[in-house]
Scaffold this motif. Structure first.
Motif, PDB file in Angstrom:
ATOM      1  N   GLU A   9     -23.747 -21.114 -21.621  1.00  7.90           N
ATOM      2  CA  GLU A   9     -22.931 -21.976 -20.770  1.00  7.90           C
ATOM      3  C   GLU A   9     -21.617 -22.340 -21.466  1.00  7.90           C
ATOM      4  O   GLU A   9     -20.546 -22.208 -20.900  1.00  7.90           O
ATOM      5  CB  GLU A   9     -23.675 -23.267 -20.395  1.00  7.90           C
ATOM      6  CG  GLU A   9     -25.059 -23.063 -19.813  1.00  7.90           C
ATOM      7  CD  GLU A   9     -26.137 -22.782 -20.859  1.00  7.90           C
ATOM      8  OE1 GLU A   9     -26.010 -23.225 -22.014  1.00  7.90           O
ATOM      9  OE2 GLU A   9     -27.099 -22.077 -20.516  1.00  7.90           O
ATOM     10  N   GLY A  10     -21.684 -22.798 -22.681  1.00 11.06           N
ATOM     11  CA  GLY A  10     -20.498 -23.251 -23.392  1.00 11.06           C
ATOM     12  C   GLY A  10     -19.508 -22.145 -23.708  1.00 11.06           C
ATOM     13  O   GLY A  10     -18.299 -22.386 -23.773  1.00 11.06           O
ATOM     14  N   TYR A  11     -19.979 -20.925 -23.891  1.00 15.63           N
ATOM     15  CA  TYR A  11     -19.114 -19.814 -24.284  1.00 15.63           C
ATOM     16  C   TYR A  11     -18.842 -18.844 -23.128  1.00 15.63           C
ATOM     17  O   TYR A  11     -18.213 -17.812 -23.330  1.00 15.63           O
ATOM     18  CB  TYR A  11     -19.718 -19.052 -25.465  1.00 15.63           C
ATOM     19  CG  TYR A  11     -19.804 -19.900 -26.706  1.00 15.63           C
ATOM     20  CD1 TYR A  11     -18.704 -20.038 -27.552  1.00 15.63           C
ATOM     21  CD2 TYR A  11     -20.970 -20.592 -27.027  1.00 15.63           C
ATOM     22  CE1 TYR A  11     -18.758 -20.820 -28.691  1.00 15.63           C
ATOM     23  CE2 TYR A  11     -21.042 -21.377 -28.164  1.00 15.63           C
ATOM     24  CZ  TYR A  11     -19.938 -21.500 -28.987  1.00 15.63           C
ATOM     25  OH  TYR A  11     -19.996 -22.281 -30.115  1.00 15.63           O
ATOM     26  N   SER A  12     -19.346 -19.150 -21.947  1.00 15.56           N
ATOM     27  CA  SER A  12     -19.140 -18.311 -20.752  1.00 15.56           C
ATOM     28  C   SER A  12     -19.723 -16.909 -20.901  1.00 15.56           C
ATOM     29  O   SER A  12     -19.190 -15.945 -20.362  1.00 15.56           O
ATOM     30  CB  SER A  12     -17.649 -18.222 -20.381  1.00 15.56           C
ATOM     31  OG  SER A  12     -17.112 -19.492 -20.182  1.00 15.56           O
ATOM     32  N   TRP A  13     -20.818 -16.767 -21.663  1.00 17.56           N
ATOM     33  CA  TRP A  13     -21.411 -15.451 -21.838  1.00 17.56           C
ATOM     34  C   TRP A  13     -21.931 -14.867 -20.539  1.00 17.56           C
ATOM     35  O   TRP A  13     -22.081 -13.652 -20.430  1.00 17.56           O
ATOM     36  CB  TRP A  13     -22.516 -15.499 -22.895  1.00 17.56           C
ATOM     37  CG  TRP A  13     -21.984 -15.750 -24.270  1.00 17.56           C
ATOM     38  CD1 TRP A  13     -20.727 -15.453 -24.730  1.00 17.56           C
ATOM     39  CD2 TRP A  13     -22.661 -16.347 -25.362  1.00 17.56           C
ATOM     40  NE1 TRP A  13     -20.601 -15.824 -26.038  1.00 17.56           N
ATOM     41  CE2 TRP A  13     -21.765 -16.388 -26.461  1.00 17.56           C
ATOM     42  CE3 TRP A  13     -23.929 -16.870 -25.537  1.00 17.56           C
ATOM     43  CZ2 TRP A  13     -22.114 -16.908 -27.699  1.00 17.56           C
ATOM     44  CZ3 TRP A  13     -24.275 -17.396 -26.763  1.00 17.56           C
ATOM     45  CH2 TRP A  13     -23.381 -17.406 -27.834  1.00 17.56           C
TER      46      TRP A  13
END
Length: 190
Positions: free
Chosen positions: A150-154
């Motif tokens: 979520e935080g890194y848009s993977w």
């Protein structure tokens, strides 16, 4: 065989392998390099590929990439994929210009089958295209499910250096899934 994720900033590198034998029937229609197919197009081909010929995906870990580099990680992924096939192939057709799969054991014996590299093989060779599709679909799903996605848009960038990923690296710093041995954009390196 074909690899996926070699240039990513995060996550493992994946190698797909598909085994052909003299008894393998004609390939399913629509096989192409995974990069030219849509996400839905790739996913729709996984079932037909698996019905056509045995296939497998192996991984080279982030730990291997960080400790030894990308070539040993590609070899790890390729050997893991080969180990999952029902038989050892007589020859590996490998996409690209370099043979990253071959290596010798401690006694100078090859640990991989003979390799023939094919430049742009994922565009010109049906079995390499099939391997690229299996590797891309499986690695994309793995990246979407990793903690920190979520935080890194993977979910959208699959670990590659998109703008949102670099912004997250700048804001959050590297995650355990990042290739920290690399010079990551947005991260201060000493």
């Amino acid at each position: 065989m074909d690899e996926v994720g070699r240039g990513a900033l995060a996550g493992p590198v994946a190698v797909g392998a598909v085994l052909l034998t003299p008894l393998t029937p004609a390939p399913p229609p629509g096989l192409a390099d995974s990069k030219v197919l849509s996400t839905n197009g790739r996913e729709a081909l996984v079932g037909p590929i698996k019905s056509w010929a045995p296939g497998a995906v192996g991984y080279g870990s982030v730990a291997t990439i960080n400790r030894l580099g990308i070539i040993p990680a590609l070899r790890e992924a390729g050997m893991n994929a080969l180990a999952q096939l029902p038989q050892r192939p007589d020859l590996v057709l490998l996409d690209g210009i370099s043979d990253w799969l071959s290596a010798d054991d401690l006694f100078g014996q090859s640990i991989a089958p003979p390799v023939r590299t094919i430049v742009k093989g994922d565009l010109t060779c049906t079995v390499i295209a099939a391997a690229s599709i299996l590797a891309k679909v499986e690695r994309d799903a793995l990246m979407s499910g990793l903690d920190g996605a979520e935080g890194y848009s993977w979910n959208s960038n699959k670990g590659y250096g998109s703008r949102s990923h670099i912004e997250a690296l700048t804001r959050l710093g590297p995650h355990d899934h990042h290739r920290t041995a690399w010079k990551l954009p947005g991260v201060v390196h000493e």
